[in-house]
Scaffold this active site. Structure first.
Site, PDB file in Angstrom:
ATOM      1  N   ASP A 246      67.475  37.420  22.737  1.00 51.46           N
ATOM      2  CA  ASP A 246      66.961  38.215  23.651  1.00 51.46           C
ATOM      3  C   ASP A 246      67.824  38.117  24.960  1.00 51.46           C
ATOM      4  O   ASP A 246      68.159  37.119  25.487  1.00 51.46           O
ATOM      5  CB  ASP A 246      65.650  37.613  24.371  1.00 51.46           C
ATOM      6  CG  ASP A 246      64.417  38.009  23.161  1.00 51.46           C
ATOM      7  OD1 ASP A 246      64.401  38.669  22.366  1.00 51.46           O
ATOM      8  OD2 ASP A 246      63.464  37.134  23.535  1.00 51.46           O
ATOM      9  N   ARG A 310      49.404  42.513  12.935  1.00 51.91           N
ATOM     10  CA  ARG A 310      49.746  41.310  14.001  1.00 51.91           C
ATOM     11  C   ARG A 310      50.183  42.071  15.049  1.00 51.91           C
ATOM     12  O   ARG A 310      50.854  43.108  15.118  1.00 51.91           O
ATOM     13  CB  ARG A 310      50.904  40.357  13.390  1.00 51.91           C
ATOM     14  CG  ARG A 310      51.316  39.554  14.438  1.00 51.91           C
ATOM     15  CD  ARG A 310      52.350  38.576  13.670  1.00 51.91           C
ATOM     16  NE  ARG A 310      52.828  37.586  14.626  1.00 51.91           N
ATOM     17  CZ  ARG A 310      53.941  37.760  15.259  1.00 51.91           C
ATOM     18  NH1 ARG A 310      54.913  38.783  15.225  1.00 51.91           N
ATOM     19  NH2 ARG A 310      54.251  36.864  16.222  1.00 51.91           N
TER      20      ARG A 310
HETATM   21  O1  LIG Z   1      56.751  39.545  17.629  1.00 53.21           O
HETATM   22  C1  LIG Z   1      57.170  38.671  17.625  1.00 53.21           C
HETATM   23  O2  LIG Z   1      56.799  37.333  17.544  1.00 53.21           O
HETATM   24  C2  LIG Z   1      58.555  38.493  18.285  1.00 53.21           C
HETATM   25  C3  LIG Z   1      58.886  39.711  19.169  1.00 53.21           C
HETATM   26  C4  LIG Z   1      60.355  39.794  19.609  1.00 53.21           C
HETATM   27  O3  LIG Z   1      61.141  38.633  19.515  1.00 53.21           O
HETATM   28  C5  LIG Z   1      60.764  40.741  20.567  1.00 53.21           C
HETATM   29  O4  LIG Z   1      60.140  41.584  21.014  1.00 53.21           O
HETATM   30  O5  LIG Z   1      61.704  40.571  21.181  1.00 53.21           O
HETATM   31 FE   LIG Z   2      62.773  38.685  20.935  1.00 53.25          FE
END
Ligand SMILES: O=C(O)CCC(=O)C(=O)O
Ligand SMILES: [Fe+2]
Length: 381
Positions: A246, A310
């Site tokens: 991120d 999910r």
């Molecule tokens: O859905 C997840 O567990 C991770 C999502 C993720 O890493 C993101 O959206 O940056």
């Molecule tokens: Fe992420």
């Protein structure tokens, strides 16, 4: 829940062309009907070895910290420091976010992604943009598409922004979406409040004054992303979210009970076990820079499974766009140790850089800073 193809058939034909390029949009309804996986969704085997072990990440109880109990605050800070120095992931419980509010946000996520495609496309993300609805768009050149759909929007807590999320939903989708917008507005307010508390805890864990990092996040715009992963016939071929780091400062993630989040640590993919009422927190590239590299921003991904959908809600905490990212006084070396690892930059510059990259990985911050060093300088605020 009705995710049958009929809900798609109720839509008038949808123009999905990006200028001259044609293609097919796969929303969750069409993804779950795929019995053989379209080539564009198959990831290289190097990106999808299965995780066999759980990530060693602490579940940190924040109740003592919130009650001003010094001993339990120091205990929590120690756990956080240890996790952030190794891989940047930990979970928090007794975080003060109401269970009802959190569940409500997940329920509205179901509600949104259950809409017919033509309705979701009213909020469609523009090519190259950050906000809006996005589903895999496959044409003959596409590859490594994620097995999911997402909805992203911005949140600001500044005076006059009390309806910023509500207004977004109403303007994109119509008056009848005001309640959905309100649920997310309240969720974002709670997440921003929690993030400021966690940022104080991070400062304590780094051994500096607890208010050290607060100024970076006052009046900043956060990004909220709802992820929806439908079941997949051959989950070992696909990924819900590909490996990435991120770029933001901090992420607070609510994952439902299904599980699928995985972190690359100790040369292997490791899964993050869902804990009831816990929120997952992870360090992003920008906080890694603020800590002069002491706290790690780690590669992570989300896998899908054969039987269950999910949902995850990611709240990305960003500094104010024009704030210069520089480890704060007393000196950068005190926080991270050693010489400065990254040059000054602003979140606005880094965000623009990451948007031009298809995949944000371990090298993104490095390649960004290399690019910065060879281009213009930054003006401090
Ligand atoms: O859905 C997840 O567990 C991770 C999502 C993720 O890493 C993101 O959206 O940056
Ligand atoms: Fe992420």
């Amino acid at each position: 829940m009705d995710l049958s193809p009929t809900s798609v058939l109720l839509c008038p034909p949808v123009d999905i062309s990006h200028g001259s390029a044609g293609g097919v949009i796969f929303d969750s309804s069409s993804l779950r009907q795929q019995t053989t996986i379209p080539k564009a969704f198959i990831w290289p085997s190097s990106d999808r070895p299965a995780a066999t072990e759980e990530l060693d990440a602490p579940v940190v109880d924040l109740s003592g910290f919130f009650h001003g109990d010094e001993e339990s605050t120091l205990r929590a800070a120690k756990l956080v420091a240890n996790a952030c120095e190794r891989h940047g992931f930990f979970q928090v419980v007794n975080h003060g976010v109401s269970e009802l509010l959190a569940r409500d946000a997940l329920d509205w996520t179901d509600e949104f992604f259950r809409l017919p495609l033509c309705d979701k496309l009213r909020a469609r993300r523009k090519p190259g943009g950050v906000w809006g609805y996005s589903a895999a768009h496959a044409d003959r050149f596409s590859s490594e598409l994620p097995w999911k759909e997402t909805l992203s929007f911005g949140y600001r807590e500044a005076a006059g922004s009390e309806r910023v999320v509500i207004d977004y939903f109403v303007s994109m989708l119509g008056e009848e979406f005001e309640r959905m917008g309100l649920a997310y507005q309240m969720y974002c307010e709670a997440m921003k409040g929690l993030s400021l508390a966690i940022i104080e805890l991070l400062a304590i864990s780094l051994g500096v004054d607890r208010m050290t990092y607060r100024e970076f996040f006052d009046d900043s715009r956060s990004i909220m992303r709802c992820n929806y992963y439908p079941p997949c016939q051959e989950p070992e071929l696909t990924l819900g979210t590909g490996p990435h780091c991120d770029p933001t400062a901090l992420t607070i993630l609510q994952q439902d009970h299904v599980g699928g989040l995985e972190v690359f640590s100790g040369r292997a993919w490791r899964y993050v076990r869902p804990v009831h009422n816990a929120l997952v927190v992870n360090i992003g590239d920008t906080f890694m820079a603020l800590s002069n590299g002491r706290y790690k921003s780690c590669l992570h991904r989300a896998v899908v499974n054969r039987h269950r959908e999910r949902r995850s809600l990611a709240f990305f905490v960003c500094p104010r766009e024009d704030k210069v990212i520089r480890p704060p006084p007393p000196s950068p070396e005190d926080v991270g140790g050693g010489p400065r690892l990254y040059p000054d930059f602003t979140w606005a510059q880094f965000m623009e850089f990451t948007q031009r990259h298809y995949r944000a990985d371990m090298r993104t911050l490095r390649s960004f800073t290399k690019w910065l060093e060879s281009s213009s300088s930054v003006t401090a605020t």
